[in-house]
Design a protein around this motif. Structure first.
Motif, short mmCIF file in Angstrom:
data_model
loop_
_atom_site.label_atom_id
_atom_site.label_comp_id
_atom_site.label_asym_id
_atom_site.label_seq_id
_atom_site.Cartn_x
_atom_site.Cartn_y
_atom_site.Cartn_z
N VAL A 176 2.46 -8.61 -8.63
CA VAL A 176 1.33 -7.73 -8.28
C VAL A 176 1.83 -6.46 -7.61
N MET A 177 2.81 -6.61 -6.72
CA MET A 177 3.36 -5.44 -6.03
C MET A 177 4.05 -4.49 -7.02
N VAL A 178 4.78 -5.07 -8.00
CA VAL A 178 5.46 -4.24 -9.00
C VAL A 178 4.43 -3.46 -9.83
N LEU B 192 2.86 -0.80 -7.68
CA LEU B 192 3.79 0.31 -7.48
C LEU B 192 3.90 1.17 -8.73
N THR B 193 3.93 0.51 -9.91
CA THR B 193 4.01 1.25 -11.17
C THR B 193 2.78 2.12 -11.37
N VAL B 194 1.60 1.52 -11.14
CA VAL B 194 0.35 2.29 -11.28
C VAL B 194 0.32 3.45 -10.29
N GLY B 195 0.75 3.17 -9.05
CA GLY B 195 0.76 4.22 -8.03
C GLY B 195 1.67 5.37 -8.39
N LEU B 196 2.89 5.03 -8.87
CA LEU B 196 3.81 6.08 -9.29
C LEU B 196 3.27 6.88 -10.47
N SER B 197 2.63 6.17 -11.41
CA SER B 197 2.05 6.86 -12.57
C SER B 197 0.97 7.84 -12.14
N VAL B 198 0.10 7.39 -11.22
CA VAL B 198 -0.96 8.27 -10.73
C VAL B 198 -0.37 9.46 -9.99
N ALA B 199 0.68 9.20 -9.18
CA ALA B 199 1.31 10.28 -8.43
C ALA B 199 1.94 11.31 -9.36
N VAL B 200 2.64 10.80 -10.40
CA VAL B 200 3.26 11.71 -11.36
C VAL B 200 2.22 12.52 -12.10
N ARG B 201 1.12 11.86 -12.53
CA ARG B 201 0.04 12.56 -13.25
C ARG B 201 -0.60 13.61 -12.34
N THR B 202 -0.82 13.25 -11.08
CA THR B 202 -1.43 14.19 -10.14
C THR B 202 -0.52 15.40 -9.92
N THR B 203 0.78 15.12 -9.74
CA THR B 203 1.74 16.21 -9.54
C THR B 203 1.79 17.12 -10.76
N SER B 204 1.78 16.50 -11.95
CA SER B 204 1.81 17.28 -13.19
C SER B 204 0.56 18.15 -13.32
N ASN B 205 -0.60 17.57 -12.99
CA ASN B 205 -1.85 18.35 -13.07
C ASN B 205 -1.85 19.51 -12.08
N LEU B 206 -1.35 19.24 -10.87
CA LEU B 206 -1.28 20.30 -9.86
C LEU B 206 -0.33 21.40 -10.30
#
Length: 275
Positions: free
Chosen positions: A25-27, A30-44
């Motif tokens: 569950v933690m993995v 973490l994967t979903v969180g990193l994906s969201v962070a990368v997508r957010t950074t890319s959009n910004l």
């Protein structure tokens, strides 16, 4: 000898499975969180790049507008933390691609200034080579498929009080030239500033003031070149190159500013109007 087989503790086994589930569950989290962070950074970043691009383009436009105003620097900072830099190139010399090298539309006149604008001083004397067309143009019996352009060339020379007009009708298409009483042109064109033209006509001019060139039948590219030993052609206008910068984003605009066209009322002597 007796051997005892160890028995698994059911409670310990369940505890190990629970730990494995927690890790999975933690993995996943973490994967979903990193994906969201990368997508957010890319959009910004995309949004920031788009904003910088628009601001840089606006700065370049401001540079184009301000370059025509006297006593202003050719580079400056603007209130929105952008900068612009401009260069102004005067179009003159021994050869020119008319309309800044872009296609001149059918029936749309383009003027070549032989005297200094706007005073008409220093009339030009020499031989002017009119080049036009490209090697891919075709002379087709079906007029709608014919891409070879003819030219009407009107030369105004002499003085402002007693100007003289000379008209040339030039056509590289032999079948069409014979029916319209045009001069058939078969001389290969020159290469002018990287553009190779299909046909050319050399026109001797004495005390020239202005030449008007009109493409007939189809649009075409047009270039002019003076003969060796003749004086350079006077200014035909300017090319303004403006570069706007916002952060690390740069946008460039190229603006061609020619002199005003003479009104068509000054050319009542046009003798040929193709259907």
């Amino acid at each position: 000898m007796n051997f005892k087989i160890p028995l698994y503790n059911k409670k310990n086994l369940q505890s190990g499975q629970g730990l494995l589930i927690v890790i999975l569950v933690m993995v996943i989290a973490l994967t979903v969180g990193l994906s969201v962070a990368v997508r957010t950074t890319s959009n910004l970043r995309t949004s920031s790049d788009g904003e910088n691009s628009e601001r840089a383009f606006s700065a370049a436009e401001a540079g184009i507008e301000l370059s025509s105003t006297s006593n202003l620097p050719n580079s400056s900072s603007l209130p929105n933390n952008t900068t612009y830099a401009t260069t102004v190139t005067i179009l003159s010399g021994n050869s020119l691609n008319l309309n800044n090298g872009t296609i001149v539309l059918k029936d749309e006149p383009v003027d070549i200034w032989l005297a200094t604008y706007p005073t008409y001083s220093s009339p030009w004397t020499g031989t002017l080579d009119i080049n036009w067309g490209s090697a891919t143009d075709t002379c087709d019996p079906i007029e709608s498929n014919n891409t070879q352009s003819a030219l009407e060339v009107v030369v105004i020379s002499g003085s402002l009080t007693t100007p003289k007009t000379t008209t040339y009708l030039l056509d590289p298409c032999s079948s069409r030239a014979s029916s319209s009483n045009a001069e058939q042109i078969s001389t290969a064109g020159d290469n002018i500033n990287g553009t190779t033209y299909f046909r050319k006509k050399s026109i001797p001019i004495t005390s020239g003031l202005i030449v008007r060139v009109i493409p007939l039948y189809s649009s075409t590219v047009i270039g002019v070149q003076k003969a060796a030993g003749d004086p350079d052609l006077p200014s035909q206008g300017t090319i303004i190159t403006a570069t706007g910068t916002s952060n690390e984003t740069k946008r460039k605009i190229l603006s061609y500013k020619g002199f005003p066209k003479l009104p068509v009322e000054l050319f009542p002597f046009v003798l040929f109007s193709p259907k």
